[in-house]
Design a protein around this motif. Structure first.
Motif, PDB file in Angstrom:
ATOM      1  N   GLU A 141       0.834  -1.209   0.000  1.00  0.00           N
ATOM      2  CA  GLU A 141       0.000   0.000   0.000  1.00  0.00           C
ATOM      3  C   GLU A 141       0.870   1.262   0.000  1.00  0.00           C
ATOM      4  O   GLU A 141       0.618   2.204  -0.747  1.00  0.00           O
ATOM      5  N   ASP A 142       1.919   1.269   0.827  1.00  0.00           N
ATOM      6  CA  ASP A 142       2.828   2.411   0.871  1.00  0.00           C
ATOM      7  C   ASP A 142       3.580   2.555  -0.453  1.00  0.00           C
ATOM      8  O   ASP A 142       3.799   3.674  -0.931  1.00  0.00           O
ATOM      9  N   ALA A 143       3.971   1.435  -1.050  1.00  0.00           N
ATOM     10  CA  ALA A 143       4.672   1.482  -2.334  1.00  0.00           C
ATOM     11  C   ALA A 143       3.791   2.124  -3.410  1.00  0.00           C
ATOM     12  O   ALA A 143       4.262   2.971  -4.173  1.00  0.00           O
ATOM     13  N   VAL A 144       2.529   1.726  -3.470  1.00  0.00           N
ATOM     14  CA  VAL A 144       1.610   2.316  -4.450  1.00  0.00           C
ATOM     15  C   VAL A 144       1.450   3.812  -4.192  1.00  0.00           C
ATOM     16  O   VAL A 144       1.474   4.623  -5.125  1.00  0.00           O
ATOM     17  N   THR A 145       1.331   4.184  -2.929  1.00  0.00           N
ATOM     18  CA  THR A 145       1.208   5.600  -2.582  1.00  0.00           C
ATOM     19  C   THR A 145       2.436   6.374  -3.045  1.00  0.00           C
ATOM     20  O   THR A 145       2.324   7.442  -3.651  1.00  0.00           O
ATOM     21  N   ARG A 146       3.623   5.834  -2.789  1.00  0.00           N
ATOM     22  CA  ARG A 146       4.873   6.489  -3.215  1.00  0.00           C
ATOM     23  C   ARG A 146       4.965   6.571  -4.739  1.00  0.00           C
ATOM     24  O   ARG A 146       5.340   7.605  -5.294  1.00  0.00           O
ATOM     25  N   LEU A 147       4.665   5.448  -5.401  1.00  0.00           N
ATOM     26  CA  LEU A 147       4.738   5.433  -6.866  1.00  0.00           C
ATOM     27  C   LEU A 147       3.793   6.456  -7.480  1.00  0.00           C
ATOM     28  O   LEU A 147       4.157   7.196  -8.392  1.00  0.00           O
ATOM     29  N   ARG A 148       2.584   6.516  -6.974  1.00  0.00           N
ATOM     30  CA  ARG A 148       1.604   7.454  -7.530  1.00  0.00           C
ATOM     31  C   ARG A 148       1.950   8.901  -7.199  1.00  0.00           C
ATOM     32  O   ARG A 148       1.705   9.784  -8.018  1.00  0.00           O
ATOM     33  N   ALA A 149       2.532   9.137  -6.037  1.00  0.00           N
ATOM     34  CA  ALA A 149       2.966  10.498  -5.702  1.00  0.00           C
ATOM     35  C   ALA A 149       4.072  10.949  -6.661  1.00  0.00           C
ATOM     36  O   ALA A 149       4.054  12.082  -7.149  1.00  0.00           O
ATOM     37  N   SER A 150       5.006  10.056  -6.952  1.00  0.00           N
ATOM     38  CA  SER A 150       6.067  10.388  -7.919  1.00  0.00           C
ATOM     39  C   SER A 150       5.483  10.559  -9.309  1.00  0.00           C
ATOM     40  O   SER A 150       5.810  11.516 -10.018  1.00  0.00           O
ATOM     41  N   ALA A 151       4.614   9.639  -9.710  1.00  0.00           N
ATOM     42  CA  ALA A 151       4.007   9.707 -11.047  1.00  0.00           C
ATOM     43  C   ALA A 151       3.233  11.007 -11.239  1.00  0.00           C
ATOM     44  O   ALA A 151       3.243  11.591 -12.326  1.00  0.00           O
ATOM     45  N   ALA A 152       2.589  11.472 -10.180  1.00  0.00           N
ATOM     46  CA  ALA A 152       1.807  12.710 -10.269  1.00  0.00           C
ATOM     47  C   ALA A 152       2.699  13.923 -10.533  1.00  0.00           C
ATOM     48  O   ALA A 152       2.217  14.938 -11.052  1.00  0.00           O
ATOM     49  N   ARG A 153       3.985  13.823 -10.231  1.00  0.00           N
ATOM     50  CA  ARG A 153       4.928  14.918 -10.478  1.00  0.00           C
ATOM     51  C   ARG A 153       5.551  14.866 -11.870  1.00  0.00           C
ATOM     52  O   ARG A 153       6.327  15.752 -12.230  1.00  0.00           O
ATOM     53  N   THR A 154       5.230  13.856 -12.657  1.00  0.00           N
ATOM     54  CA  THR A 154       5.863  13.689 -13.965  1.00  0.00           C
ATOM     55  C   THR A 154       5.545  14.846 -14.904  1.00  0.00           C
ATOM     56  O   THR A 154       6.436  15.386 -15.568  1.00  0.00           O
ATOM     57  N   VAL A 155       4.284  15.224 -14.981  1.00  0.00           N
ATOM     58  CA  VAL A 155       3.842  16.273 -15.906  1.00  0.00           C
ATOM     59  C   VAL A 155       3.879  17.602 -15.172  1.00  0.00           C
ATOM     60  O   VAL A 155       3.396  17.691 -14.039  1.00  0.00           O
ATOM     61  N   PRO A 156       4.420  18.647 -15.747  1.00  0.00           N
ATOM     62  CA  PRO A 156       4.956  18.762 -17.096  1.00  0.00           C
ATOM     63  C   PRO A 156       6.473  18.620 -17.192  1.00  0.00           C
ATOM     64  O   PRO A 156       6.995  18.283 -18.249  1.00  0.00           O
ATOM     65  N   ASP A 157       7.207  18.866 -16.096  1.00  0.00           N
ATOM     66  CA  ASP A 157       8.660  19.018 -16.183  1.00  0.00           C
ATOM     67  C   ASP A 157       9.442  17.745 -16.469  1.00  0.00           C
ATOM     68  O   ASP A 157      10.567  17.811 -16.967  1.00  0.00           O
ATOM     69  N   PHE A 158       8.868  16.577 -16.147  1.00  0.00           N
ATOM     70  CA  PHE A 158       9.615  15.324 -16.307  1.00  0.00           C
ATOM     71  C   PHE A 158       9.042  14.409 -17.385  1.00  0.00           C
ATOM     72  O   PHE A 158       9.462  13.263 -17.490  1.00  0.00           O
ATOM     73  N   LEU A 159       8.099  14.905 -18.167  1.00  0.00           N
ATOM     74  CA  LEU A 159       7.551  14.093 -19.253  1.00  0.00           C
ATOM     75  C   LEU A 159       8.478  14.256 -20.455  1.00  0.00           C
ATOM     76  O   LEU A 159       8.556  15.339 -21.045  1.00  0.00           O
ATOM     77  N   PRO A 160       9.221  13.217 -20.815  1.00  0.00           N
ATOM     78  CA  PRO A 160      10.257  13.375 -21.836  1.00  0.00           C
ATOM     79  C   PRO A 160       9.704  13.644 -23.232  1.00  0.00           C
ATOM     80  O   PRO A 160       8.580  13.284 -23.574  1.00  0.00           O
ATOM     81  N   VAL A 161      10.573  14.273 -23.994  1.00  0.00           N
ATOM     82  CA  VAL A 161      10.311  14.565 -25.396  1.00  0.00           C
ATOM     83  C   VAL A 161      11.338  13.768 -26.194  1.00  0.00           C
ATOM     84  O   VAL A 161      12.545  13.860 -25.936  1.00  0.00           O
TER      85      VAL A 161
END
Length: 182
Positions: A141-161
């Motif tokens: 449960e904590d892993a999913v929370t961490r993964l989703r918190a990081s994933a939520a920060r992907t856009v816009p600055d870390f979404l690669p081109v």
């Protein structure tokens, strides 16, 4: 030298650790060639540090000496921030090598059972990997929370081109807040 550099050097100089990260972790430091050339909208540099069996690449974002988030870009044009730094990323990858499926709502228990059914050596290799890294794995449960918190920060600055001869194309986020699990 940064913590990420020290940790990468430890992996590179400890063959057993590198082997266990490759399997069962699916984090292969010998696969550092990304499928395509990428850049980040933020301008931070991308340093490939490992690949996986499906052709995806893990990158450290930013310059050495700073805290460097870990980005994962798959071979199908999707990407996500995995963690705030390499230690957290390796904790998640080692504890949950099926982290991508967990990100999308699949149960860790079911995924774990599938791997154990496919390979009876998995449990021992997994325990050895976690032990060699000296990790305290988070709960699923904590892993999913961490993964989703990081994933939520992907856009816009870390979404690669992706940089192509004919132009650029933007990757799709692997997961976005509010998206229902598959």
């Amino acid at each position: 030298m940064s913590g990420a550099d020290d940790l990468l050097r430890r992996i590179e100089t400890t063959p057993e650790l590198a082997r266990l990260l490759m399997w069962p972790g699916d984090f292969d430091i010998e696969r550092r060639d990304p499928v395509e050339q990428l850049r980040l909208p933020s301008g931070l540099s991308l340093t490939p540090i490992a690949g996986d069996a499906s052709g995806g690449t893990y990158f450290l974002c930013g310059t050495p000496g700073t805290t460097r988030p870990v980005l994962y870009a798959d071979s199908e044009g999707q990407a996500t921030l995995v963690a705030a730094d390499l230690e957290e990323a390796l904790t998640l990858v080692a504890a949950f090598p099926y982290w991508q499926d967990m990100l999308h709502g699949h149960s860790a228990e079911e995924l774990e059972e599938e791997i154990r059914d496919d390979d009876p050596d998995y449990a021992d290799a997994h325990a050895e990997l976690v032990g060699l890294l000296g990790l305290t794995p988070p709960t699923a449960e904590d892993a999913v929370t961490r993964l989703r918190a990081s994933a939520a920060r992907t856009v816009p600055d870390f979404l690669p081109v992706a940089l192509h001869d004919e132009g650029e194309s933007v990757y799709e986020p692997m997961w976005t807040p509010g998206r229902r699990p598959v």
